[in-house]
Design an enzyme around this catalytic site. Structure first.
Site, PDB file in Angstrom:
ATOM      1  N   GLU A   1     -32.422   1.591  30.467  1.00  0.00           N
ATOM      2  CA  GLU A   1     -32.690   2.951  30.010  1.00  0.00           C
ATOM      3  C   GLU A   1     -33.141   2.962  28.553  1.00  0.00           C
ATOM      4  O   GLU A   1     -32.665   2.147  27.754  1.00  0.00           O
ATOM      5  CB  GLU A   1     -31.425   3.816  30.150  1.00  0.00           C
ATOM      6  CG  GLU A   1     -30.990   4.005  31.583  1.00  0.00           C
ATOM      7  CD  GLU A   1     -29.798   4.938  31.729  1.00  0.00           C
ATOM      8  OE1 GLU A   1     -29.354   5.546  30.721  1.00  0.00           O
ATOM      9  OE2 GLU A   1     -29.291   5.050  32.859  1.00  0.00           O
TER      10      GLU A   1
ATOM     11  N   ASP B   1     -26.680   1.810  38.433  1.00  0.00           N
ATOM     12  CA  ASP B   1     -25.318   1.887  37.886  1.00  0.00           C
ATOM     13  C   ASP B   1     -24.656   3.208  38.271  1.00  0.00           C
ATOM     14  O   ASP B   1     -23.478   3.422  38.006  1.00  0.00           O
ATOM     15  CB  ASP B   1     -25.309   1.648  36.371  1.00  0.00           C
ATOM     16  CG  ASP B   1     -26.106   2.687  35.600  1.00  0.00           C
ATOM     17  OD1 ASP B   1     -26.793   3.517  36.224  1.00  0.00           O
ATOM     18  OD2 ASP B   1     -26.041   2.653  34.353  1.00  0.00           O
ATOM     19  N   SER B   2     -25.400   4.087  38.957  1.00  0.00           N
ATOM     20  CA  SER B   2     -24.790   5.280  39.556  1.00  0.00           C
ATOM     21  C   SER B   2     -23.702   4.880  40.537  1.00  0.00           C
ATOM     22  O   SER B   2     -22.881   5.705  40.929  1.00  0.00           O
ATOM     23  CB  SER B   2     -25.849   6.127  40.273  1.00  0.00           C
ATOM     24  OG  SER B   2     -26.584   5.340  41.194  1.00  0.00           O
TER      25      SER B   2
ATOM     26  N   ASP C   1     -29.832  -2.423  37.907  1.00  0.00           N
ATOM     27  CA  ASP C   1     -29.647  -1.786  36.592  1.00  0.00           C
ATOM     28  C   ASP C   1     -28.843  -2.677  35.662  1.00  0.00           C
ATOM     29  O   ASP C   1     -27.822  -3.262  36.080  1.00  0.00           O
ATOM     30  CB  ASP C   1     -28.831  -0.489  36.774  1.00  0.00           C
ATOM     31  CG  ASP C   1     -29.686   0.757  36.745  1.00  0.00           C
ATOM     32  OD1 ASP C   1     -30.832   0.701  36.287  1.00  0.00           O
ATOM     33  OD2 ASP C   1     -29.176   1.801  37.206  1.00  0.00           O
TER      34      ASP C   1
ATOM     35  N   LYS D   1     -33.609  -2.965  35.640  1.00  0.00           N
ATOM     36  CA  LYS D   1     -33.984  -1.688  35.026  1.00  0.00           C
ATOM     37  C   LYS D   1     -33.098  -1.460  33.824  1.00  0.00           C
ATOM     38  O   LYS D   1     -31.909  -1.825  33.848  1.00  0.00           O
ATOM     39  CB  LYS D   1     -33.832  -0.532  36.021  1.00  0.00           C
ATOM     40  CG  LYS D   1     -34.154   0.838  35.393  1.00  0.00           C
ATOM     41  CD  LYS D   1     -34.327   1.934  36.433  1.00  0.00           C
ATOM     42  CE  LYS D   1     -33.047   2.527  36.942  1.00  0.00           C
ATOM     43  NZ  LYS D   1     -32.184   3.124  35.904  1.00  0.00           N
TER      44      LYS D   1
ATOM     45  N   GLU E   1     -36.684  10.759  34.777  1.00  0.00           N
ATOM     46  CA  GLU E   1     -35.562  11.528  35.348  1.00  0.00           C
ATOM     47  C   GLU E   1     -35.468  12.919  34.725  1.00  0.00           C
ATOM     48  O   GLU E   1     -35.446  13.069  33.500  1.00  0.00           O
ATOM     49  CB  GLU E   1     -34.235  10.769  35.155  1.00  0.00           C
ATOM     50  CG  GLU E   1     -33.045  11.553  35.716  1.00  0.00           C
ATOM     51  CD  GLU E   1     -31.811  10.731  36.027  1.00  0.00           C
ATOM     52  OE1 GLU E   1     -31.856   9.494  35.899  1.00  0.00           O
ATOM     53  OE2 GLU E   1     -30.795  11.353  36.407  1.00  0.00           O
TER      54      GLU E   1
HETATM   55  O1  KIV Z   1     -28.373   4.503  38.579  1.00  0.00           O
HETATM   56  C1  KIV Z   1     -29.206   5.071  39.305  1.00  0.00           C
HETATM   57  O2  KIV Z   1     -28.969   5.339  40.478  1.00  0.00           O
HETATM   58  C2  KIV Z   1     -30.496   5.404  38.691  1.00  0.00           C
HETATM   59  C3  KIV Z   1     -31.469   6.220  39.443  1.00  0.00           C
HETATM   60  C4  KIV Z   1     -31.067   7.244  40.279  1.00  0.00           C
HETATM   61  C5  KIV Z   1     -32.818   6.281  38.908  1.00  0.00           C
HETATM   62  O3  KIV Z   1     -30.758   5.009  37.606  1.00  0.00           O
END
Ligand code: KIV
Length: 273
Positions: free
Chosen positions: A120, A49-50, A88, A118, A187
């Protein structure tokens, strides 16, 4: 990992089986074209989600939607054939209840074809991780600095430097490992803590600013390529693509301005009859 290895797509159990073995290589990817370039070299790609910050210029990952994750997840699946693709779950799409998380995760897996999701959070997400894992959803966990919690954390700073906060992160990792996460992203935590977690938990740990003590590493592709304007301090740049793009665009612009841009008669010239 060899570039010539067989072209079967890796699965979450394949990544899980790498605990303590050859280090796991991973990068983020949000597009078909970067996925095509990265795929032969990594074990898994994360549609993180970055992408909200890196692709869309958002200040945080909080505004990212499920629809954005699905669109980019589909692109990465189209561009890859070998690496496991992990998508994510964005903020607000899973924390409400295990049932909400299952609805979102199953939609993401069905609509993208990705092999895992993924999410969090540590102890607070353990029940959800177990609920998903028991129902056929491979879950990668993420503890330490969890960027979706920025509004309660206040800033993107390293965690686990004092004994009390290190203990909390260790318990977070233990909780989601016991709940069935197949891998855990660590992280922005200290090396001694990463080493202790990696030694204690059964699933492999994947570090991002989490030290070489982890079972594998992940970076944001655009950060390590020198394409991002804001890069965390721990990121090593393996290329400077940003300035190279700037130079190429300037060379193009100066050809256009000086009218020396190559003629394209061979493409556009009318056919002789
Ligand atoms: O959203 C992302 O890019 C991440 C990672 C860099 C681990 O969660």
């Amino acid at each position: 990992m060899s570039v010539q290895s067989a072209a079967r797509r890796l699965t979450a159990p394949d990544i899980r089986a790498r605990k303590g073995g050859e280090p796991i290589v991973s990068l983020t990817s949000y597009h078909a074209h970067t996925a095509r370039l990265v795929d032969p070299h990594v074990d898994f790609m994360l549609v993180g989600d970055s992408l909200g910050m890196v692709m869309h210029g958002m200040e945080t990952t909080v505004p990212v939607t499920v629809e954005m994750m699905i669109l980019q997840g589909q692109a990465v699946m189209r561009g890859s054939s070998r690496a496991l693709v992990v998508v994510d779950l964005p903020f607000g799409s899973y924390e409400g209840s295990p049932q909400q998380a299952f609805a979102t995760a199953s939609k993401v897996l069905k609509e993208t074809g990705a092999g895992a999701i993924k999410l969090e959070g540590g102890r607070r997400m353990a029940e959800t991780v177990r609920f998903l894992a028991d129902r056929g959803v491979p879950v990668m966990g993420h503890v330490g600095l969890t960027p979706q919690a920025i509004n309660t954390l206040g800033s993107f700073k390293a965690l686990g430097r004092d004994e009390a906060s290190a203990e909390l992160i260790l318990n977070d990792a233990r909780a989601i490992a016991d709940a069935g996460a197949f891998a855990i992203v660590l992280e922005a935590i200290s090396e001694p803590l990463a080493r202790q977690i990696t030694a204690e938990v059964a699933p492999p740990t994947i570090g991002i600013g989490g030290s070489p003590a982890c079972d594998g590493q992940i970076l944001v592709l655009e950060d390590m390529l020198g394409l991002s304007d804001r890069v965390p301090r721990f990121v090593k740049k393996f290329a400077e693509i940003g300035p190279a793009i700037g130079a190429a665009v300037e060379a193009y612009a100066s050809e256009v301005r000086s009218r020396s841009f190559p003629a394209a008669e061979h493409v556009y010239a009318p056919k002789k009859v």
